[in-house]
Design an enzyme around this catalytic site. Structure first.
Site, short mmCIF file in Angstrom:
data_model
loop_
_atom_site.label_atom_id
_atom_site.label_comp_id
_atom_site.label_asym_id
_atom_site.label_seq_id
_atom_site.Cartn_x
_atom_site.Cartn_y
_atom_site.Cartn_z
N MET A 57 0.81 -1.22 0.00
CA MET A 57 0.00 0.00 0.00
C MET A 57 0.84 1.27 0.00
O MET A 57 0.31 2.37 0.00
CB MET A 57 -0.96 0.00 1.18
CG MET A 57 -2.04 -1.04 1.09
SD MET A 57 -3.22 -0.80 2.41
CE MET A 57 -4.40 -2.06 2.03
N HIS A 58 2.14 1.15 0.00
CA HIS A 58 3.08 2.25 -0.20
C HIS A 58 2.78 3.48 0.67
O HIS A 58 2.75 4.61 0.18
CB HIS A 58 3.13 2.64 -1.68
CG HIS A 58 3.18 1.47 -2.60
ND1 HIS A 58 4.29 0.64 -2.70
CD2 HIS A 58 2.24 0.93 -3.44
CE1 HIS A 58 4.04 -0.32 -3.56
NE2 HIS A 58 2.81 -0.17 -4.02
N CYS A 59 2.54 3.26 1.95
CA CYS A 59 2.28 4.35 2.91
C CYS A 59 1.05 5.18 2.54
O CYS A 59 0.96 6.36 2.87
CB CYS A 59 3.50 5.25 3.07
SG CYS A 59 4.94 4.37 3.69
N ALA A 60 0.12 4.57 1.83
CA ALA A 60 -1.11 5.26 1.44
C ALA A 60 -2.32 4.37 1.76
O ALA A 60 -3.25 4.25 0.97
CB ALA A 60 -1.08 5.61 -0.04
N HIS A 61 -2.30 3.77 2.94
CA HIS A 61 -3.33 2.82 3.33
C HIS A 61 -4.74 3.40 3.22
O HIS A 61 -5.66 2.73 2.75
CB HIS A 61 -3.09 2.32 4.76
CG HIS A 61 -1.89 1.44 4.88
ND1 HIS A 61 -0.61 1.94 4.92
CD2 HIS A 61 -1.78 0.10 4.93
CE1 HIS A 61 0.25 0.95 5.01
NE2 HIS A 61 -0.43 -0.18 5.01
#
Length: 78
Positions: free
Chosen positions: A34-38
């Site tokens: 989720m690349h720090c974009a949960h």
């Protein structure tokens, strides 16, 4: 300004599986999750994506190899 990062998904194949296939087939390292974009992923009901990034240290040949490998993975999903 431009940035050499892109997120992608391949229908029918989990993002972690894409990363694993690339690693085991050609030793290609990408990120998956989720690349720090949960919050964004949860809002859009997406479990995650694969992410590749390019910079000065990548060669054109390496990018072509990634593209070839992604084409092979896409065929697995059809």
């Amino acid at each position: 300004d431009t940035i050499g990062v892109f997120n992608f998904m391949i229908s029918g194949i989990d993002h972690h599986e894409i990363a694993g296939i690339l690693d085991s087939s050609r030793n290609i390292a990408i990120r998956s999750g989720m690349h720090c974009a949960h919050a964004w992923y949860n809002e859009h009901k997406i479990k995650g994506s694969a992410r590749a990034s390019f910079y000065l240290y990548n060669t054109v040949d390496e990018i072509k190899i990634l593209n070839e490998e992604l084409d092979k993975i896409k065929k697995l999903s059809s």
